[in-house]
Design a protein around this motif. Structure first.
Motif, PDB file in Angstrom:
ATOM      1  N   CYS A 171      -2.694  -0.489  -6.067  1.00 38.40           N
ATOM      2  CA  CYS A 171      -2.135  -1.612  -5.309  1.00 38.40           C
ATOM      3  C   CYS A 171      -2.749  -2.936  -5.765  1.00 38.40           C
ATOM      4  N   ALA A 172      -4.048  -2.950  -6.014  1.00 33.25           N
ATOM      5  CA  ALA A 172      -4.706  -4.164  -6.497  1.00 33.25           C
ATOM      6  C   ALA A 172      -4.149  -4.571  -7.857  1.00 33.25           C
ATOM      7  N   LYS A 209      -9.834  -4.582  -7.102  1.00 34.84           N
ATOM      8  CA  LYS A 209      -9.847  -3.740  -5.911  1.00 34.84           C
ATOM      9  C   LYS A 209     -10.625  -4.426  -4.796  1.00 34.84           C
ATOM     10  N   LEU A 224       0.827  -1.209   0.000  1.00 34.94           N
ATOM     11  CA  LEU A 224       0.000   0.000   0.000  1.00 34.94           C
ATOM     12  C   LEU A 224       0.863   1.261   0.000  1.00 34.94           C
ATOM     13  N   LEU A 270      -5.756   2.169  -3.475  1.00 41.68           N
ATOM     14  CA  LEU A 270      -6.221   0.775  -3.516  1.00 41.68           C
ATOM     15  C   LEU A 270      -6.268   0.216  -4.936  1.00 41.68           C
ATOM     16  N   ASP A 271      -6.712   1.017  -5.892  1.00 36.12           N
ATOM     17  CA  ASP A 271      -6.779   0.551  -7.286  1.00 36.12           C
ATOM     18  C   ASP A 271      -5.383   0.191  -7.802  1.00 36.12           C
ATOM     19  N   TRP A 316      -0.843   4.494  -1.169  1.00 37.33           N
ATOM     20  CA  TRP A 316      -2.097   4.197  -0.480  1.00 37.33           C
ATOM     21  C   TRP A 316      -3.297   4.244  -1.418  1.00 37.33           C
ATOM     22  N   MET A 344      -7.287  -7.359   2.709  1.00 36.30           N
ATOM     23  CA  MET A 344      -6.930  -6.466   3.811  1.00 36.30           C
ATOM     24  C   MET A 344      -7.796  -6.733   5.035  1.00 36.30           C
ATOM     25  N   LEU A 353     -10.561   1.095   6.576  1.00 34.59           N
ATOM     26  CA  LEU A 353     -11.436   1.414   5.447  1.00 34.59           C
ATOM     27  C   LEU A 353     -12.825   1.817   5.924  1.00 34.59           C
ATOM     28  N   ILE A 395      -9.288  -5.491  -1.100  1.00 34.20           N
ATOM     29  CA  ILE A 395      -9.948  -5.013   0.119  1.00 34.20           C
ATOM     30  C   ILE A 395     -10.330  -6.193   1.004  1.00 34.20           C
TER      31      ILE A 395
END
Length: 121
Positions: free
Chosen positions: A81-82, A89, A71, A78-79, A76, A96, A105, A93
Motif C-alpha cells: 500500500c505504501a 511504509k 489498504l 502495508l508495504d 491489507w 494512518m 496497528l 503508518i
C-alpha cells in the motif's frame, strides 16, 4: 437533495437478499472536490428502488475511507500500500495514525514509524 449524487459513479455491493428484495451498500467515488456519500438501498428483483438512505461524508471521513480502500485493494499489506501511494511504509503508518487508525496497528509498529518520522524532521 440528491442532485449531486445522481449521475455519479457509485460502487455497490449486495449485502442481503430477502425474497423479492435485495439490500445493497453504496458509496460514491471518493472525489475530494465533490460531495461524497455512503449509504444503503433496497431494490425489488425487477430493479425498482424501494428505499435509499445516504449520508454525506465530510472531507476527513473521505480521507479515512480512501485510506481503508487503499489498504483493502492492497490486501491489507502495508508495504504494498505504501509503494502504491509513493511513500515509505513508515510514512504510510504515520498517515494512518494521523487519520485515527493507530488502533489497528501493534504498538511496536507505531513506535518505529514515529521514530522514523522524528528522524526526518
Amino acid at each position: 437533495m440528491a442532485a449531486k449524487l445522481i449521475g455519479r459513479p457509485v460502487h455497490t455491493q449486495a449485502i442481503y437478499d430477502l425474497g423479492p428484495f435485495q439490500m445493497q451498500w453504496l458509496m460514491t467515488e471518493l472525489d475530494p472536490k465533490a460531495e461524497n456519500h455512503i449509504g444503503e438501498a433496497i431494490f425489488r428483483n425487477d430493479g425498482t428502488l424501494e428505499y435509499l438512505k445516504t449520508f454525506r461524508l465530510s472531507a476527513a471521513q473521505c480521507r479515512r475511507a480512501y485510506l481503508l480502500m487503499q489498504l483493502a485493494e492492497s490486501q491489507w499489506d502495508l508495504d504494498r500500500c505504501a509503494e502504491k501511494n509513493n511513500c515509505t511504509k513508515h510514512q504510510f503508518i504515520y498517515r494512518m495514525e494521523n487519520a485515527g487508525f493507530g488502533y489497528l496497528l501493534h504498538q511496536h509498529v507505531l513506535d518505529a514509524a514515529r521514530s522514523e518520522q522524528r528522524k526526518r524532521m
